[in-house]
Design an enzyme around this catalytic site. Structure first.
Site, PDB file in Angstrom:
ATOM      1  N   THR A 141       0.846  -1.196   0.000  1.00  0.00           N
ATOM      2  CA  THR A 141       0.000   0.000   0.000  1.00  0.00           C
ATOM      3  C   THR A 141       0.876   1.239   0.000  1.00  0.00           C
ATOM      4  OG1 THR A 141      -1.562   1.399   1.197  1.00  0.00           O
ATOM      5  CG2 THR A 141      -0.367  -0.123   2.550  1.00  0.00           C
ATOM      6  N   ASP A 143      -0.031   3.774   1.367  1.00  0.00           N
ATOM      7  CA  ASP A 143      -0.344   4.459   2.630  1.00  0.00           C
ATOM      8  C   ASP A 143       0.628   4.121   3.759  1.00  0.00           C
ATOM      9  OD1 ASP A 143      -2.604   5.278   1.218  1.00  0.00           O
ATOM     10  OD2 ASP A 143      -3.843   3.656   2.014  1.00  0.00           O
ATOM     11  N   GLY A 186      -3.448   8.526   1.724  1.00  0.00           N
ATOM     12  CA  GLY A 186      -2.961   7.946   2.974  1.00  0.00           C
ATOM     13  C   GLY A 186      -4.048   7.362   3.858  1.00  0.00           C
ATOM     14  N   ARG A 282      -4.586  28.283  -2.723  1.00  0.00           N
ATOM     15  CA  ARG A 282      -5.019  27.274  -3.692  1.00  0.00           C
ATOM     16  C   ARG A 282      -4.707  25.868  -3.168  1.00  0.00           C
ATOM     17  NH1 ARG A 282      -6.617  31.341  -5.939  1.00  0.00           N
ATOM     18  NH2 ARG A 282      -6.225  31.996  -8.091  1.00  0.00           N
ATOM     19  N   ARG A 291      -0.146   6.760  -7.121  1.00  0.00           N
ATOM     20  CA  ARG A 291      -0.185   5.296  -7.247  1.00  0.00           C
ATOM     21  C   ARG A 291       0.300   4.808  -8.592  1.00  0.00           C
ATOM     22  NH1 ARG A 291      -6.074   3.857  -4.951  1.00  0.00           N
ATOM     23  NH2 ARG A 291      -6.248   2.807  -6.948  1.00  0.00           N
TER      24      ARG A 291
HETATM   25  O1  F6P Z   1      -5.112   2.671  -0.042  1.00  0.00           O
HETATM   26  C1  F6P Z   1      -4.627   3.318  -1.166  1.00  0.00           C
HETATM   27  C2  F6P Z   1      -5.501   4.493  -1.528  1.00  0.00           C
HETATM   28  O2  F6P Z   1      -4.941   5.130  -2.655  1.00  0.00           O
HETATM   29  C3  F6P Z   1      -5.743   5.490  -0.394  1.00  0.00           C
HETATM   30  O3  F6P Z   1      -4.636   6.320  -0.161  1.00  0.00           O
HETATM   31  C4  F6P Z   1      -6.984   6.192  -0.881  1.00  0.00           C
HETATM   32  O4  F6P Z   1      -7.696   6.718   0.205  1.00  0.00           O
HETATM   33  C5  F6P Z   1      -7.751   5.063  -1.529  1.00  0.00           C
HETATM   34  O5  F6P Z   1      -6.810   4.058  -1.863  1.00  0.00           O
HETATM   35  C6  F6P Z   1      -8.506   5.453  -2.770  1.00  0.00           C
HETATM   36  O6  F6P Z   1      -9.235   4.356  -3.217  1.00  0.00           O
HETATM   37  P1  F6P Z   1      -9.946   4.240  -4.633  1.00  0.00           P
HETATM   38  O7  F6P Z   1      -8.924   3.749  -5.603  1.00  0.00           O
HETATM   39  O8  F6P Z   1     -11.012   3.237  -4.427  1.00  0.00           O
HETATM   40  O9  F6P Z   1     -10.456   5.594  -4.979  1.00  0.00           O
END
Ligand code: F6P
Length: 364
Positions: A141, A143, A186, A282, A291
């Protein structure tokens, strides 16, 4: 007669994450080099319910090490214990655990490598505990919020991306004398905000673990102004919340491992700062850029170490564990423990006091 080869399977679950392909590659190569067979499960636990596994060879993983995403596909829905099926326009939930066990038996899979975050690892742990499936977990992850490991793969890449964004935001902040906020991901932990904020020279870092007071943030902005700095940079974790307030929910996702998605706190914050100070402010939401794309060298190495260690655990028959980083060594921990409460930033940690010593405001 030729001896029957041991056969394993690998799946990626939850959100995509830099390093997934590097782990897959290492898992596949280690099994093949040790005379085993390895099957890929498409689209996380969905593939286990639907039962179409794919045999993998060296060609399947050729060239994937630097690639973002996952060649196997993933989903953060499709929990086999509460599997959503659309019937007459409505979602109906079924317990598909028997189907998963049957499919693993059908393919004669000895054990399953689950590469995932807390949602997927929890499902893996439950399959182990309640269905007797042999599982080895790999902590994934951006996170960095999984317990029982010092690092998840993907975090370093997300942090690097957020740091680069902060470097770039400095340009506009400085030129236009603005307050610029960067909202980072996160979930309920502030690891990405904290590390990128320190690396990217932020003036204010707001994390879920330390509820913020907007007046403390404004005080910091004015202190900087008084010192001749006409701009300020804020990193705000998506899970940050004001003292006595709630986290900002962006949306609810029906059928997902985790029903809530956070987002929007950064925009709320800059509006409040602008209203109270008159300083142009802003917010930039970094979102999925954290990601996507190629993993950093650190994440590649960590992913490969995790992948090899997960396959090695299977080879020696050490099941129902998660591979983990501890004091720069890869070890194994009991998967039920690893699938417990997410790991928050300890508010008394050295990294927070480091930030405070160099004048960063944490909103308290
Ligand atoms: O757990 C990884 C993550 O990118 C988090 O940081 C974020 O809150 C969540 O997944 C977003 O999820 P999705 O891809 O379902 O929008």
């Amino acid at each position: 007669m030729a001896e029957k080869k041991r056969r394993f399977a690998v799946l990626t679950g939850g959100g995509d994450c830099p390093g997934l392909n590097a782990v897959i590659s290492a898992v596949v190569k280690t099994f093949l080099q040790n005379g085993c067979e390895i099957y890929g499960v498409p689209n996380g636990f969905n593939g286990l319910v639907n039962g179409h596994l794919i045999p993998m060879d060296f060609a399947s993983v050729s060239g994937i090490l630097p690639r973002g995403g996952t060649i196997l596909g993933t989903t953060n829905r499709d929990n086999p214990f509460k599997f959503a099926v659309e019937e007459n326009g409505e979602l109906v939930y079924y317990d598909m655990r028997d189907r998963v066990v049957e499919n693993l038996q059908k393919y004669d899979i000895e054990a399953l490598v689950v590469i995932g975050g807390d949602g997927s690892l929890n499902i893996g742990a439950k399959l182990a505990r309640e269905c007797g499936v042999k599982v080895v977990g790999v902590p994934k992850t951006i996170d960095n919020d999984l317990p029982c490991t010092e690092r998840t793969f993907g975090f370093d890449t997300a942090m690097a991306m957020a740091t680069e964004a902060l470097d770039r935001l400095h340009t506009t902040a400085e030129s236009h004398h603005r307050v610029m906020a960067l909202e980072v991901m996160g979930r309920y932990a502030g690891w990405i905000a904290l590390h990128s904020g320190i690396a990217g020279g932020a003036d204010v870092i707001l994390i879920p673990e330390i509820p913020y007071n907007v007046d403390s943030v404004i005080k910091k902005i004015y202190e900087r102004k008084a010192a001749g700095k006409n701009f300020s940079i804020i990193v705000v974790a998506e899970g940050a919340k004001p003292v006595g307030g709630e986290m900002t929910v962006a949306r609810r996702v029906e059928g997902s491992f985790e029903p809530i998605r956070l987002g929007g706190v950064g925009e709320k914050l800059v509006r409040e700062i602008e209203e109270k100070t008159g300083i142009e402010s802003r917010c930039t939401v970094l979102g999925y850029l954290q990601r996507g794309g190629s993993p950093t060298p650190f994440d590649r190495v960590l992913s490969i170490r995790y992948g090899v260690a997960a396959a090695e655990a299977c080879l020696r028959g050490e099941y129902n564990v998660m591979v983990s980083l501890f004091h720069d060594k890869i070890v194994t921990v009991y998967i039920q423990k690893a699938a417990s409460t997410p790991r928050a930033v300890p508010v008394d940690s050295e990294i927070i006091s480091t930030g405070r010593q160099i004048g960063i405001c944490f909103g308290d």
